[in-house]
Design an enzyme around this catalytic site. Structure first.
Site, PDB file in Angstrom:
ATOM      1  N   GLU A 286       1.208  -1.425  -0.071  1.00  0.00           N
ATOM      2  CA  GLU A 286       0.221  -0.203  -0.543  1.00  0.00           C
ATOM      3  C   GLU A 286       0.600   1.336   0.229  1.00  0.00           C
ATOM      4  O   GLU A 286       0.135   2.283   1.061  1.00  0.00           O
ATOM      5  CB  GLU A 286      -1.049  -0.133   0.709  1.00  0.00           C
ATOM      6  CG  GLU A 286      -2.518  -1.138   1.448  1.00  0.00           C
ATOM      7  CD  GLU A 286      -2.839  -1.158   2.455  1.00  0.00           C
ATOM      8  OE1 GLU A 286      -2.910  -0.952   3.441  1.00  0.00           O
ATOM      9  OE2 GLU A 286      -3.804  -1.387   1.780  1.00  0.00           O
ATOM     10  N   ASP A 365      -8.804  -8.614   3.912  1.00  0.00           N
ATOM     11  CA  ASP A 365      -8.207  -7.944   4.627  1.00  0.00           C
ATOM     12  C   ASP A 365      -9.091  -7.737   5.801  1.00  0.00           C
ATOM     13  O   ASP A 365      -9.885  -6.670   5.750  1.00  0.00           O
ATOM     14  CB  ASP A 365      -8.388  -6.530   4.547  1.00  0.00           C
ATOM     15  CG  ASP A 365      -7.504  -5.797   5.119  1.00  0.00           C
ATOM     16  OD1 ASP A 365      -6.961  -5.548   5.815  1.00  0.00           O
ATOM     17  OD2 ASP A 365      -7.493  -4.085   4.616  1.00  0.00           O
ATOM     18  N   GLU A 393     -12.611  -2.374  12.077  1.00  0.00           N
ATOM     19  CA  GLU A 393     -12.373  -1.307  10.594  1.00  0.00           C
ATOM     20  C   GLU A 393     -13.540  -2.069   9.958  1.00  0.00           C
ATOM     21  O   GLU A 393     -14.469  -1.232   9.670  1.00  0.00           O
ATOM     22  CB  GLU A 393     -11.428  -2.225   9.691  1.00  0.00           C
ATOM     23  CG  GLU A 393     -11.444  -1.416   8.260  1.00  0.00           C
ATOM     24  CD  GLU A 393     -10.342  -1.582   7.783  1.00  0.00           C
ATOM     25  OE1 GLU A 393      -8.792  -1.660   8.453  1.00  0.00           O
ATOM     26  OE2 GLU A 393      -9.738  -0.401   6.668  1.00  0.00           O
TER      27      GLU A 393
HETATM   28  C1  GCV Z   1      -2.341   0.288   8.291  1.00  0.00           C
HETATM   29  C2  GCV Z   1      -5.958  -1.876   5.541  1.00  0.00           C
HETATM   30  C3  GCV Z   1      -6.347  -0.790   6.200  1.00  0.00           C
HETATM   31  C4  GCV Z   1      -4.939  -0.419   5.976  1.00  0.00           C
HETATM   32  C5  GCV Z   1      -4.281  -0.692   7.003  1.00  0.00           C
HETATM   33  C6  GCV Z   1      -4.010  -1.301   6.113  1.00  0.00           C
HETATM   34  C7  GCV Z   1      -2.776  -2.146   7.083  1.00  0.00           C
HETATM   35  O1  GCV Z   1      -5.542  -1.797   4.462  1.00  0.00           O
HETATM   36  O2  GCV Z   1      -7.441  -0.319   5.660  1.00  0.00           O
HETATM   37  O3  GCV Z   1      -5.784   0.992   6.344  1.00  0.00           O
HETATM   38  O4  GCV Z   1      -2.820   0.178   7.209  1.00  0.00           O
HETATM   39  O5  GCV Z   1      -5.051  -2.608   5.997  1.00  0.00           O
HETATM   40  O6  GCV Z   1      -2.728  -3.364   7.173  1.00  0.00           O
HETATM   41  O7  GCV Z   1      -1.958  -2.311   6.930  1.00  0.00           O
END
Ligand code: GCV
Length: 678
Positions: A286, A365, A393
């Site tokens: 990411e 995720d 989340e």
């Molecule tokens: C810390 C998901 C979340 C991100 C997070 C990522 C991860 O994509 O939306 O906010 O980033 O996981 O686990 O690194």
């Protein structure tokens, strides 16, 4: 002074313990170590605030055993204890608690100060269930070696995916160390947490400097507070730190200059904090930098860092959340679910001993329902941590009740068939391969809200996470009921009512959100609330592919992405065919027609309609149950929770109507029960 509530450590005097009010006069201890003062203080509180006795005297000089009486005795475990406790060996963090009637003494015995501290908390936990000290008899040790919490706190003060206010570690690029820091360490020790990373895995500019003199002295102060509760401190580091700090032009793990840079940085860090835990790394993910930039593998990347801290006993926790986040939604062959396995399976056996791979529970995720990551059944020569998300989340963001321990228990019990010790629990407890470094990491759900977790009932997830890691044999119900007792007291009606609300709340949440394992359907960015096509024509690889005939992702070998083959048999065979795929994961593995009949006997479309109506009805019932607690529990908690439950109901209705309407319009199929679908 920070303002916060005491969550499950809100000790209060129990009438059940009236009879032993005058029994504990002295706390004797002949154990040494960083945690002993805290263990003794905790016991003092227990005597005054739970038993209702006078403050006991403290005696830490070595005493002759026969002189001990009327109190609690903290001691090193010896052969006599072993004999008295059927040969039990406490090991690094276990303890025995028993009553010595001749001396009117509760004995808490362990191999070291950490074991003693855990023994003290276990003793108190049982007192709070109303048990008399003379009835408490325990021989326990943790099933999982590393029981870690990951904070996604940013130094600005916000928390990535944080739903309980802001960080209590940072505010506007300042480190906060106050009574809340101490209380937090105490709370975490009480549930057995023994490692903690205090900054976001997405390490931004300022956080890169946490390992430098700009912040190290304060980091050391936090470290020392945690150490006095048996918790090791970790920091997330930026893989490109030398570049970010404009000290080098590359962060290639095989570059001599880079290696030297990290050696120097690590040596200095351990000079300041000799008992520091190590580094947590999100690389090539990411938008985060990583070894791929230089054509290197993740083993090259992780080992380089690990070698700079091995001599100090440090560990590198390396995340497997590596995938292409620039996908094309028109391309139905590239599959985000495959990514972690594809990237890491070929590296099995190449990681140093002080590296552990941290693997998210599912392949995508933290969705409300996912299959277990196939990496657990694939890697055989690599240390592994299971990563779960305590922060909700994708499960209601601590505005909805969603008790997640049942989900985590299912994951731990999943048999990967990698060997005859193939459950995830056996793998991450070290039973399967005997790994030195294995465990569970949970992305925490805490913040600076007065009650720590925003939603009061989300406290069950935090408490439950720690307790489940310590004692994997506890059922989700036992853990929930234990939390309710610690939080709300011993009243049976309260316990039954709260348990009725939280016990099945994960399944309720699943009912009114994405169906049959397909996932997502949330608003982009904030991930809250329904938006069926929110991520459908985007780059994130999170699609459901609904059309007028059906919905779901074809991950079979025969016609799809081939993801199903990443599992060992029999799962690879079962997931390959709709008939043998469990209903709850059907749309994760297959693109199915709406009129396909599930094991339940319902068509997919009717299942969608029914579960969405049921989900809302279940939330309505939760509210009715909660209202029965009015006047019986703390009114502040009552009102706060009622507000959140009302919001949950509104949100559940929105989910129901959007999903049902969406699939009604796509499929043109009427609801068999004739309910209104817009
Ligand atoms: C810390 C998901 C979340 C991100 C997070 C990522 C991860 O994509 O939306 O906010 O980033 O996981 O686990 O690194």
């Amino acid at each position: 002074m920070a303002v916060f509530e005491k969550a499950w450590l809100n000790y209060r005097v129990l009438k059940e313990l009236e009879g032993c009010r005058n029994d504990i006069k002295v706390i004797f201890s002949d154990v040494k170590g960083k945690c002993i003062d805290n263990a003794i203080n905790e016991l003092k509180l227990a005597v005054t605030d739970i038993i209702g006795g006078d403050e006991p005297g403290i005696c830490t000089c070595v005493r002759i055993v026969s002189e001990l009486s009327d109190g609690i005795y903290l001691k090193l475990y010896n052969d006599d204890d072993k004999e008295l406790n059927d040969g039990f060996e406490p090991g690094e963090e276990g303890y025995a608690v028993y009553y010595d009637a001749d001396n009117r003494l509760t004995v808490i015995a362990a191999d070291n100060d950490r074991g003693i501290l855990y023994g003290v908390f276990a003793f108190i936990r049982n007192l709070r269930k109303g048990m008399l000290p003379s009835d408490i008899r325990l021989t326990e040790k943790p099933d999982i070696t590393f029981r870690m919490l990951d904070h996604w706190d940013n130094m600005y003060g916000d928390i990535e995916r944080g739903y309980s206010g802001n960080s209590f570690f940072y505010d506007n690029y300042r480190i906060i160390i106050d009574d809340r820091t101490e209380f937090y360490a105490r709370m975490m020790a009480s549930i057995g947490i023994n490692a903690i990373a205090i900054n976001n895995v997405n390490v931004h500019q300022e956080e890169t400097l946490l390992i430098t003199d700009k912040y190290l002295n304060e980091v050391k102060r936090i470290n020392d507070i945690f150490a006095s509760y048996g918790i090791k401190l970790y920091l997330s580091v930026n893989y490109a730190a030398p570049v970010e700090m404009v000290e080098l032009e590359v962060s290639d793990p095989l570059d001599e200059g880079v290696i030297e840079w990290w050696k120097k940085a690590s040596a200095h860090l351990y000079d300041v904090i000799p008992d520091f835990g190590g580094y947590l790394v999100k690389a090539d993910s990411e938008g985060r930098p990583g070894p791929f930039t230089y054509g290197r593998t993740h083993a090259d990347g992780a080992n380089m860092l690990a070698r700079t801290i091995a001599q100090y006993g440090g560990n590198v926790i390396w995340r497997c959340f590596v995938y292409n986040c620039r996908q094309d939604w028109r391309d139905r062959k590239t599959d985000r679910a495959r990514a972690a396995y594809d990237h890491f399976i070929g590296l099995d056996g190449e990681f140093d001993d002080n590296v552990v791979l941290q693997i998210k529970n599912g392949p995508v995720d933290f969705q409300p329902r996912e299959p277990v990551s196939p990496l657990f059944g694939g890697l055989k020569k690599t240390n592994m941590f299971l990563e779960v998300q305590i922060a909700q989340e994708y499960t209601g963001q601590q505005r909805h009740v969603c008790y997640l321990v049942p989900m985590w228990k299912e994951i731990l019990d999943f048999n990967t068939y990698a060997s005859d010790k193939g459950t995830v629990k056996e793998i991450v407890s070290g039973e399967a391969y005997g790994n030195r470094l294995c465990g569970i990491a949970g992305v925490t759900n805490t913040g600076n809200d007065i009650n720590w977790t925003g939603h009061d009932l989300a406290g069950a997830n935090l408490y439950g996470y720690g307790r489940m890691c310590f004692d994997t044999a506890l059922s989700a119900e036992e853990i929930a009921r234990e939390w309710i007792t610690q939080e709300f007291g011993t009243d049976k009606f309260i316990n039954d009512t709260v348990y009725d609300i939280i016990g099945n709340s994960w399944l309720t949440y699943e009912k009114y959100t994405p169906p049959l394992g397909v996932g997502w359907m949330v608003n982009p960015s904030n991930h809250y609330g329904p938006n069926v096509d929110g991520y459908e024509y985007d780059r994130w690889g999170t699609y459901h592919f609904a059309d007028c005939k059906g919905v779901g992702v074809d991950r079979t070998v025969a016609t799809g992405t081939g993801y199903a083959s990443q599992y060992n048999k029999p799962w690879s065979d079962r997931y390959e065919k709709p008939e043998t795929t469990p209903d709850e994961l059907l749309l994760f593995f297959h693109h199915m027609d709406y009129d396909y009949v599930l094991d339940s006997g319902k068509t997919i479309i009717q299942h969608i309609y029914d579960t969405h109506f049921e989900g809302v009805e279940e939330v309505e019932r939760m509210i009715d149950k909660w209202k029965k607690l009015e006047g019986k529990i703390n009114p502040v908690i009552y009102e706060r929770t009622l507000d959140r439950l009302n919001e949950q109901l509104e949100s559940a209705k929105e989910w129901r109507d959007r999903i049902n309407t969406y699939f009604y319009r796509k499929s043109g199929t009427e609801d068999k029960k004739g309910r209104t679908i817009y």
